[in-house]
Design an enzyme around this catalytic site. Structure first.
Site, mmCIF file in Angstrom:
data_model
loop_
_atom_site.group_PDB
_atom_site.id
_atom_site.type_symbol
_atom_site.label_atom_id
_atom_site.label_comp_id
_atom_site.label_asym_id
_atom_site.label_seq_id
_atom_site.Cartn_x
_atom_site.Cartn_y
_atom_site.Cartn_z
ATOM 1 C CB CYS A 1 -10.674 -1.734 -88.535
ATOM 2 S SG CYS A 1 -11.189 -3.418 -88.313
ATOM 3 C CD GLU B 1 -26.801 -3.505 -88.772
ATOM 4 O OE1 GLU B 1 -26.259 -4.614 -88.901
ATOM 5 O OE2 GLU B 1 -26.657 -2.773 -87.752
ATOM 6 C CB SER C 1 -21.014 -3.871 -95.997
ATOM 7 O OG SER C 1 -21.888 -4.956 -96.122
ATOM 8 C CB VAL D 1 -33.561 -10.380 -85.240
ATOM 9 C CG1 VAL D 1 -34.116 -11.762 -84.883
ATOM 10 C CG2 VAL D 1 -33.638 -10.146 -86.756
ATOM 11 C CB ALA E 1 -19.915 -12.585 -90.649
ATOM 12 C CD1 TRP F 1 23.510 -11.912 -92.723
ATOM 13 C CD2 TRP F 1 22.031 -13.591 -92.853
ATOM 14 N NE1 TRP F 1 24.196 -13.066 -93.010
ATOM 15 C CE2 TRP F 1 23.330 -14.112 -93.096
ATOM 16 C CE3 TRP F 1 20.949 -14.484 -92.895
ATOM 17 C CZ2 TRP F 1 23.572 -15.466 -93.359
ATOM 18 C CZ3 TRP F 1 21.179 -15.824 -93.162
ATOM 19 C CH2 TRP F 1 22.480 -16.300 -93.395
ATOM 20 C CE1 TYR G 1 20.140 -6.407 -98.937
ATOM 21 C CE2 TYR G 1 21.219 -7.583 -100.729
ATOM 22 C CZ TYR G 1 21.213 -6.563 -99.805
ATOM 23 O OH TYR G 1 22.259 -5.694 -99.731
#
Lengths: 456, 456
Positions: A46, A36, A42, A84, A13, A440, A432
């Site tokens: 994950c 940081e 960055s 900070v 962010a 379907w 499809y």
């Protein structure tokens, strides 16, 4: 004279906001300093489980933009290993500590971007000096764990505490590294991010991979030998462990914000307006895992720590800081994961969320396949839909399947985002061909089943 | 006394209508007779290339419901090898010929379901008795081709005429069987179902597979030897061939309907209302490849022969015949295919369609990957978006990629179905995890790029 923007937190962010603001405001117009406290900017948190497992060979592959890129390409003065420790809103300055040298510095700001992320939930028993106990929330955490696993001789027995996304992904990663893995979950089932009927499929798959899953078990403490962990104590006995990984969730990292008097919402996250401005505080912006956001289905504030939201929120804040106009539209709780070869996707509300939000609903589960039944590689795919009664509006969806299944949740996420009813959905013109679905589509099969359920 | 429903055509639309009507009306209330001129009912025509290639070992795997199932489970009197040759709307009866015995019979109806499908486009040069020339429109066609390919010695050199979905899929199937394959396409590029800039990726992939693609070439005739094809003559020379496969597209099979005075629309398909009733003709219904339908983006009638629409239209007709209420909502032109390992998806309008419909638009192409760049198996994925200017409304999208790419077109199809703007789309909450996408999903990357293009 140039304005001065201070960014607290150098990940998704914060750096997205900085880079986006830079797109419309040059270095003469906006000076940007980013603090940081870790060693990296960055990066993909994950991706940590995949680096731990060895699937991703090199840690640096997880880093999307290093400090040099931020400095040279975007003119952002990135200061790593700077934490900070205070925000003074009256004097418009922050106090930071250089974690390497210990020196304290003060930096003035006109614009503040608060992007401190989340901190892991740490029970008392885990607040310990015993070696071999790791979180995996930051790349620094991951690096420490990886060093421990790479030791000679390597640890053999792992206990993962907590069965959310991180716990489940770490259990798999450790199995792939050859450890014997026990996953301890306090609830009746891991993967509570989907409903129990869908989570059961995940539990089965993990057991198939050889993970020893202990549910309904509460950890009570750790045993050690020579300062190193050697077992996890639980209310159901002791489990030997050479390494313990914590996956107990996270909460917004708002200590600094609270001390400075910034508004905190009911979820514990910072309260922001639609432009990602901290509610009622001029010149102060926030985004990412430290804020709360609107759930578009329940209408309630939620805390959803996820890189995609952090990126989008940072971008929105950056556009506004840059003089443009953008708003963050909220979330619908879409998430996907992979457990062994099983793919899991979800969007919107689970049954328990729908109940908590006061919806009446039907839910259906439809079994289908990811390809035409006769096409080689066809595998089962289970789709669950939750639809409001009597309106038929889609409230939530979950998919579990073996191959090319999880990302199909996006089809349902866009339907849900647009407030479609399951009846409308039966008409959807989806792609499809035999390699991709039965005639379907599984999504349409589920929608038809939901229509039938609503008619009963 | 029971009403009598006659179905002309025993495939997707016809049998879906019959089975659906049966769900609400028992055998005492509705007698159903279905005439099918071929040997099969309810089969997957789209699966034929995969049976030809050998990927699907057994022809019967392509059959979703055989006549026995229709008879015993749904009480439908299916008559194979019976071709309806006339419809008398005044007397409310059809005339059918038993293709086995040659006997002509007349059958009265109260309700008529017209579902004759499509017939292949056949140029004069292909109207021939020369052996070794095949269409692949029906399972009977496919069976004839398969017998020819299974001969001893087998044919070695194939020419596929026409580079649409069927032509491209058949070229791949024949390569997989070990034939040397030439694909002849009159236009500048095969796969004109996507824009030329995207089709180029497909052409490259097919050439990589070893298909000899000849574009801008017009077939003028066939050469034969002993009654068997031995070459395809073109305006650019002769191409040796032991087998010729026609993939020149299809048109609605409406000869019977025209003779009976049923209304035909500008696309050549039967005109139907939203309930799939033949426009202005009480008691007569239609669906599938013989009808035209509404394109929801262009607002114009289109002919889109595809099993998914046929199934949906049949179901809608059957619900209405059964006494319920349903409408067919139209199409947006979603389609997916697989060429070698390349996956192709499209939805909405191509550039040429958008021009023809009178839209002003921007189009952008965004390069991304199907997984996080660092995750093993990450492959390029190209997303093209076409958005109306200045509204930003999505008009069309195309995806080409190597793995887990094509079905993501559904995400865009649902966005387009809901008339989203590309600006709205940048906010979508799509599933993210490293095995499935970069932190900025390829769809979102493309949407952002389209927003930028609109601002210029």
């Amino acid at each position: 004279m140039a304005e001065r923007m201070i960014v607290i937190g150098g990940d998704a962010a914060g750096m997205a906001a900085a880079a986006q603001a830079r797109r419309s405001r040059g270095r003469d117009d906006l000076e940007i300093v980013a603090f940081e406290r870790g060693h990296f900017t960055s990066y993909s948190a994950c991706g940590i489980p995949y680096w731990i497992s060895g699937l991703v060979p090199d840690r640096d592959q997880l880093i999307a933009r290093d400090p040099t890129t931020h400095r040279e390409k975007f003119g952002i003065d990135v200061r790593l290993r700077h934490e900070v420790v205070a925000i003074d809103l009256d004097r418009r300055e922050v106090t930071a500590v250089d974690l390497t040298g210990g020196r304290e510095i003060r930096e003035p700001f006109d614009i503040l971007m608060y992007a401190t992320g989340a901190v892991p939930t740490t029970p008392d028993w885990a607040r310990t000096d015993v070696a071999g106990v790791f979180g995996v929330q930051t790349l620094d955490d991951g690096s420490a764990l990886r060093s421990w696993l790479d030791a000679d001789p390597p640890p053999k027995r792992a206990v993962v505490v907590g069965g959310g996304y991180i716990g489940v992904e770490m259990a798999e990663a450790l199995v792939l590294r050859g450890l014997s893995v026990t996953l301890v979950e306090r609830a009746e089932q891991p993967m509570s991010t989907v409903d129990p009927d869908m989570a059961r499929l995940v539990t089965d798959a993990m057991r198939g991979l050889g993970v020893d899953i202990r549910t309904g078990v509460q950890v009570t403490g750790l045993s050690e030998h020579d300062g190193r962990v050697d077992a996890v104590r639980t209310d159901a006995g002791s489990i030997p462990a050479d390494v313990v990984v914590l996956g107990l969730g996270v909460r917004p990292n708002t200590a600094l914000a609270e001390a400075a008097g910034l508004p905190i919402g009911p979820t514990g996250g910072l309260r922001v307006d639609r432009q990602m401005r901290v509610a009622g505080v001029p010149g102060v912006w926030a985004g990412g895992d430290c804020v709360e956001t609107l759930h578009r289905v329940s209408g309630m504030p939620v805390h959803v720590p996820l890189g995609t939201h952090a990126n989008k929120q940072g971008r929105v804040a950056g556009i506004n800081i840059g003089g443009g106009y953008a708003t963050f539209a909220g979330v619908i709780g879409t998430a996907v994961t992979k457990v062994c070869d099983l793919e899991v996707g979800r969007t919107g509300l689970r049954e328990r969320d729908a109940l908590a939000a006061g919806f009446e609903f039907v839910s259906v589960i439809a079994e289908s396949t990811n390809r035409a039944g006769y096409y080689p590689g066809a595998r089962p795919m289970t789709v669950k839909l939750i639809a409001e009664r009597p309106s038929g509006r889609l409230l939530g969806a979950q998919i579990v399947g073996w191959s090319e299944a999880a990302k199909r949740i996006d089809t349902l996420a866009v339907a849900l985002w647009n407030r479609m009813t399951v009846d409308d959905m039966t008409a959807l013109d989806l792609g499809y061909a035999p390699p991709y679905s039965p005639a379907w589509d599984p999504v349409l099969v589920a929608a038809r089943k939901a229509v039938d359920a609503l008619a009963r």
